[in-house]
Design an enzyme around this catalytic site. Structure first.
Site, PDB file in Angstrom:
ATOM      1  CB  SER A 104       3.629   6.759   3.110  1.00 48.35           C
ATOM      2  OG  SER A 104       4.832   7.068   3.745  1.00 48.35           O
ATOM      3  CE1 TYR A 127       4.900  10.127  -2.098  1.00 46.96           C
ATOM      4  CE2 TYR A 127       5.798  10.215   0.125  1.00 46.96           C
ATOM      5  CZ  TYR A 127       5.269   9.484  -0.925  1.00 46.96           C
ATOM      6  OH  TYR A 127       5.095   8.124  -0.792  1.00 46.96           O
ATOM      7  CE  LYS A 185       1.894   8.002  -1.287  1.00 48.81           C
ATOM      8  NZ  LYS A 185       1.322   7.224  -2.365  1.00 48.81           N
TER       9      LYS A 185
HETATM   10  P1  NAD Z   1       8.108   3.928  -8.102  1.00 47.46           P
HETATM   11  O1  NAD Z   1       8.353   5.319  -8.547  1.00 47.46           O
HETATM   12  O2  NAD Z   1       9.173   2.914  -8.286  1.00 47.46           O
HETATM   13  O3  NAD Z   1       6.769   3.378  -8.791  1.00 47.46           O
HETATM   14  C1  NAD Z   1       5.690   4.198  -9.117  1.00 47.46           C
HETATM   15  C2  NAD Z   1       5.362   3.964 -10.579  1.00 47.46           C
HETATM   16  O4  NAD Z   1       4.250   4.766 -10.934  1.00 47.46           O
HETATM   17  C3  NAD Z   1       6.502   4.321 -11.520  1.00 47.46           C
HETATM   18  O5  NAD Z   1       6.778   3.205 -12.344  1.00 47.46           O
HETATM   19  C4  NAD Z   1       5.979   5.508 -12.320  1.00 47.46           C
HETATM   20  O6  NAD Z   1       6.464   5.506 -13.658  1.00 47.46           O
HETATM   21  C5  NAD Z   1       4.486   5.309 -12.227  1.00 47.46           C
HETATM   22  N1  NAD Z   1       3.669   6.535 -12.309  1.00 47.46           N
HETATM   23  C6  NAD Z   1       3.822   7.692 -11.609  1.00 47.46           C
HETATM   24  N2  NAD Z   1       2.860   8.576 -11.939  1.00 47.46           N
HETATM   25  C7  NAD Z   1       2.065   7.962 -12.855  1.00 47.46           C
HETATM   26  C8  NAD Z   1       0.897   8.342 -13.564  1.00 47.46           C
HETATM   27  N3  NAD Z   1       0.348   9.564 -13.405  1.00 47.46           N
HETATM   28  N4  NAD Z   1       0.342   7.467 -14.442  1.00 47.46           N
HETATM   29  C9  NAD Z   1       0.882   6.236 -14.618  1.00 47.46           C
HETATM   30  N5  NAD Z   1       1.979   5.818 -13.977  1.00 47.46           N
HETATM   31  C10 NAD Z   1       2.565   6.661 -13.087  1.00 47.46           C
HETATM   32  O7  NAD Z   1       7.667   4.007  -6.552  1.00 47.46           O
HETATM   33  P2  NAD Z   1       7.525   2.850  -5.471  1.00 47.46           P
HETATM   34  O8  NAD Z   1       8.625   3.004  -4.489  1.00 47.46           O
HETATM   35  O9  NAD Z   1       7.297   1.561  -6.125  1.00 47.46           O
HETATM   36  O10 NAD Z   1       6.205   3.350  -4.752  1.00 47.46           O
HETATM   37  C11 NAD Z   1       4.928   2.854  -5.098  1.00 47.46           C
HETATM   38  C12 NAD Z   1       3.884   3.532  -4.238  1.00 47.46           C
HETATM   39  O11 NAD Z   1       4.168   3.327  -2.867  1.00 47.46           O
HETATM   40  C13 NAD Z   1       3.826   5.048  -4.425  1.00 47.46           C
HETATM   41  O12 NAD Z   1       2.475   5.449  -4.317  1.00 47.46           O
HETATM   42  C14 NAD Z   1       4.611   5.566  -3.249  1.00 47.46           C
HETATM   43  O13 NAD Z   1       4.223   6.859  -2.888  1.00 47.46           O
HETATM   44  C15 NAD Z   1       4.229   4.556  -2.189  1.00 47.46           C
HETATM   45  N6  NAD Z   1       5.208   4.448  -1.098  1.00 47.46           N
HETATM   46  C16 NAD Z   1       6.515   4.199  -1.398  1.00 47.46           C
HETATM   47  C17 NAD Z   1       7.443   4.114  -0.366  1.00 47.46           C
HETATM   48  C18 NAD Z   1       8.907   3.895  -0.665  1.00 47.46           C
HETATM   49  O14 NAD Z   1       9.730   4.185   0.194  1.00 47.46           O
HETATM   50  N7  NAD Z   1       9.277   3.380  -1.825  1.00 47.46           N
HETATM   51  C19 NAD Z   1       7.023   4.258   0.962  1.00 47.46           C
HETATM   52  C20 NAD Z   1       5.667   4.487   1.224  1.00 47.46           C
HETATM   53  C21 NAD Z   1       4.761   4.583   0.177  1.00 47.46           C
HETATM   54  C1  WQD Z   2      16.081   6.708   6.182  1.00 47.04           C
HETATM   55  C2  WQD Z   2      17.064   7.205   7.216  1.00 47.04           C
HETATM   56  C3  WQD Z   2      17.780   9.476   6.879  1.00 47.04           C
HETATM   57  C4  WQD Z   2      19.963   8.872   3.168  1.00 47.04           C
HETATM   58  C5  WQD Z   2      11.292   8.528   3.027  1.00 47.04           C
HETATM   59  C6  WQD Z   2      10.044   9.338   2.864  1.00 47.04           C
HETATM   60  C7  WQD Z   2       8.856   8.579   3.353  1.00 47.04           C
HETATM   61  C8  WQD Z   2       8.785   7.196   2.719  1.00 47.04           C
HETATM   62  C9  WQD Z   2      10.094   6.489   2.746  1.00 47.04           C
HETATM   63  C10 WQD Z   2       7.248   7.235   0.891  1.00 47.04           C
HETATM   64  C11 WQD Z   2      16.784   8.642   7.682  1.00 47.04           C
HETATM   65  C12 WQD Z   2      18.940   8.516   6.738  1.00 47.04           C
HETATM   66  C13 WQD Z   2      19.206   8.668   4.307  1.00 47.04           C
HETATM   67  C14 WQD Z   2      21.349   9.164   3.307  1.00 47.04           C
HETATM   68  C15 WQD Z   2      21.119   9.012   5.704  1.00 47.04           C
HETATM   69  N1  WQD Z   2       8.426   7.245   1.349  1.00 47.04           N
HETATM   70  N2  WQD Z   2      19.761   8.742   5.543  1.00 47.04           N
HETATM   71  N3  WQD Z   2      21.867   9.221   4.574  1.00 47.04           N
HETATM   72  O1  WQD Z   2      13.332   9.587   5.249  1.00 47.04           O
HETATM   73  O2  WQD Z   2      12.527   7.522   6.467  1.00 47.04           O
HETATM   74  O3  WQD Z   2      11.421   8.208   4.406  1.00 47.04           O
HETATM   75  O4  WQD Z   2      11.142   7.328   2.302  1.00 47.04           O
HETATM   76  O5  WQD Z   2       6.203   7.380   1.416  1.00 47.04           O
HETATM   77  O6  WQD Z   2       7.742   9.328   3.040  1.00 47.04           O
HETATM   78  O7  WQD Z   2      10.185  10.532   3.626  1.00 47.04           O
HETATM   79  O8  WQD Z   2      13.699   7.270   4.278  1.00 47.04           O
HETATM   80  O9  WQD Z   2      15.575   6.164   3.160  1.00 47.04           O
HETATM   81  O10 WQD Z   2      15.325   8.672   2.952  1.00 47.04           O
HETATM   82  O11 WQD Z   2      16.001   7.692   5.140  1.00 47.04           O
HETATM   83  O12 WQD Z   2      21.637   9.084   6.826  1.00 47.04           O
HETATM   84  O13 WQD Z   2      22.069   9.395   2.337  1.00 47.04           O
HETATM   85  O14 WQD Z   2      18.372   7.244   6.629  1.00 47.04           O
HETATM   86  O15 WQD Z   2      18.193  10.647   7.542  1.00 47.04           O
HETATM   87  O16 WQD Z   2      17.084   8.709   9.041  1.00 47.04           O
HETATM   88  P1  WQD Z   2      12.777   8.241   5.192  1.00 47.04           P
HETATM   89  P2  WQD Z   2      15.173   7.443   3.764  1.00 47.04           P
END
Ligand code: NAD
Ligand code: WQD
Length: 342
Positions: free
Chosen positions: A127, A152, A156
């Protein structure tokens, strides 16, 4: 012979879109998910989109015995994409031990099995959170990582190190860490998308739920940042574009095109948009007026970040293609389908 890819977390948001793209590219997919943050119905919708139902097993990857027992039966896996993790930033501050155990132990269990069953290749979901608030924008892959703002975020950073150190020590392993910026939107079919449990913490699901009438109004966290309109800036990337990058990363590993055993890529669009631009973009794309108000900044938020995508564009030959408004419309179409709105 068709190559078999394990997608952990494959019923989740990014995982489900990636399963579809892998299937479209001709791979056989097996999904492992404990369904802690997703539902089994997603498999039906994946099948409707791709015409192929992925194999599925439900168990917790933090359970070493169950993980080993799975790999004993699946030693023909060619590569793994490891999405499975707990991902709620705020919750990770409340229950850090759960986050460290779930996210770190799962990866270590998988790496142990990769060594034991000779499965070389892993793609890891990292991330942009590892950069914190960078001193210089846009961020490249060599921008220094900063101390994480949350447990969290720390998982990462530590998982990247676990992967990198393991690859250094065990030359039979190869890995790619993909640092996602802010994934948003849904599949154009509106059959798969992001379905947060409870009140959404992320911007776009909160917007679509507000538009759908589930939330009274959006709170815009802060209009006093050092940005053109005062609201915070992020690099929002379409989830299907993001999914496609995983297919490229898998091919890179399987075809030995990687330049180093451990590689890192930024996955973003290269463009930063403010919260208020997202609100306006949503209204323009959908024709739906959003009720919103400005409230104070959210604790722990950074001011602005966007990716330098040169390395991913040139080295992976991948580029984000879907525009912001089309992406916001896809998020709205998904929300409408889920809520039964015409
Ligand atoms: P998500 O929660 O929709 O998907 C993750 C899945 O993993 C879920 O279906 C959950 O049930 C499963 N899971 C969690 N722990 C588990 C375990 N111990 N064993 C088996 N299954 C398990 O999340 P997402 O948004 O699809 O994110 C996927 C990956 O990308 C994650 O590693 C997340 O940290 C990373 N990521 C997400 C974002 C974002 O904003 N969505 C941003 C950066 C990184
Ligand atoms: C985006 C912008 C908020 C909600 C998070 C995690 C990051 C990554 C992605 C996994 C920010 C603003 C939000 C609301 C708002 N995940 N906001 N009102 O914070 O960039 O990142 O998700 O790795 O680790 O920290 O994403 O979608 O929460 O926010 O104004 O109700 O929207 O302040 O500026 P963020 P977000």
């Amino acid at each position: 012979m068709t190559q078999k890819i394990l997608v952990t977390g494959g019923t989740g948001y990014i995982g489900s879109h990636t399963v579809v793209e892998l299937q479209n590219a001709g791979y056989e997919v097996i999904v492992v998910d404990d369904l802690s943050n997703s539902s089994k119905d997603v498999l039906d919708n994946i099948e409707t989109i791709s015409g192929k139902r992925p194999a599925f097993e439900q168990f917790d990857l933090a359970d070493a015995a169950k993980t080993d027992e799975f790999f004993v039966r699946n030693q023909d896996i060619a590569a793994i994409i490891h999405f499975a993790a707990s991902k709620a930033v705020g919750e990770s501050v409340q229950i850090p031990l759960h986050y460290y155990r779930n996210n770190l132990v799962s990866l270590m269990n998988i790496l142990d099995c990769q060594r034991k069953y000779k499965i070389a290749n892993l793609v890891f979901s990292s991330s942009c959170t590892v950069y914190g608030q960078p001193d210089k924008l846009p961020v490249t892959e060599s921008t220094p990582r900063k101390d994480a703002e949350s447990p969290y975020g720390n998982t990462k950073r530590v998982n990247e190190d676990i992967l990198n150190d393991s690859i250094k020590a065990y030359p039979e392993l190869k890995g790619i860490a993909l640092r996602y910026f802010n994934p948003i939107g849904a599949h154009p079919s509106a059959l798969i998308g992001e379905l947060p449990l409870g009140v959404p913490q992320n911007l776009v699901p909160f917007i679509t739920q507000t538009a759908a009438g589930l939330r009274e109004g959006l709170s815009v966290f802060g209009d006093d940042y050092d940005t053109p309109d005062g609201s915070a800036i992020r690099d929002y990337i379409n989830v299907v574009d993001l999914a496609k990058a995983h297919v490229v990363a898998i091919a890179r590993l399987l075809e030995n095109k990687n330049k180093a055993s451990y590689e890192v890529f930024n996955l973003g669009t290269g463009n930063g948009y403010s919260v208020l631009e997202i609100v306006k973009g949503f209204e323009k794309a959908t024709g739906v007026k959003l009720n919103y108000k400005i409230v104070p900044r959210r604790a722990g938020d950074i001011e602005k970040i966007w990716a330098d995508t040169t390395y991913a564009n040139e080295e992976l030959g991948w580029k984000a293609e879907v525009g912001l408004e089309e992406t916001l419309l896809s998020a709205w179409n998904w929300e409408k389908r889920v809520r039964g709105i015409q």
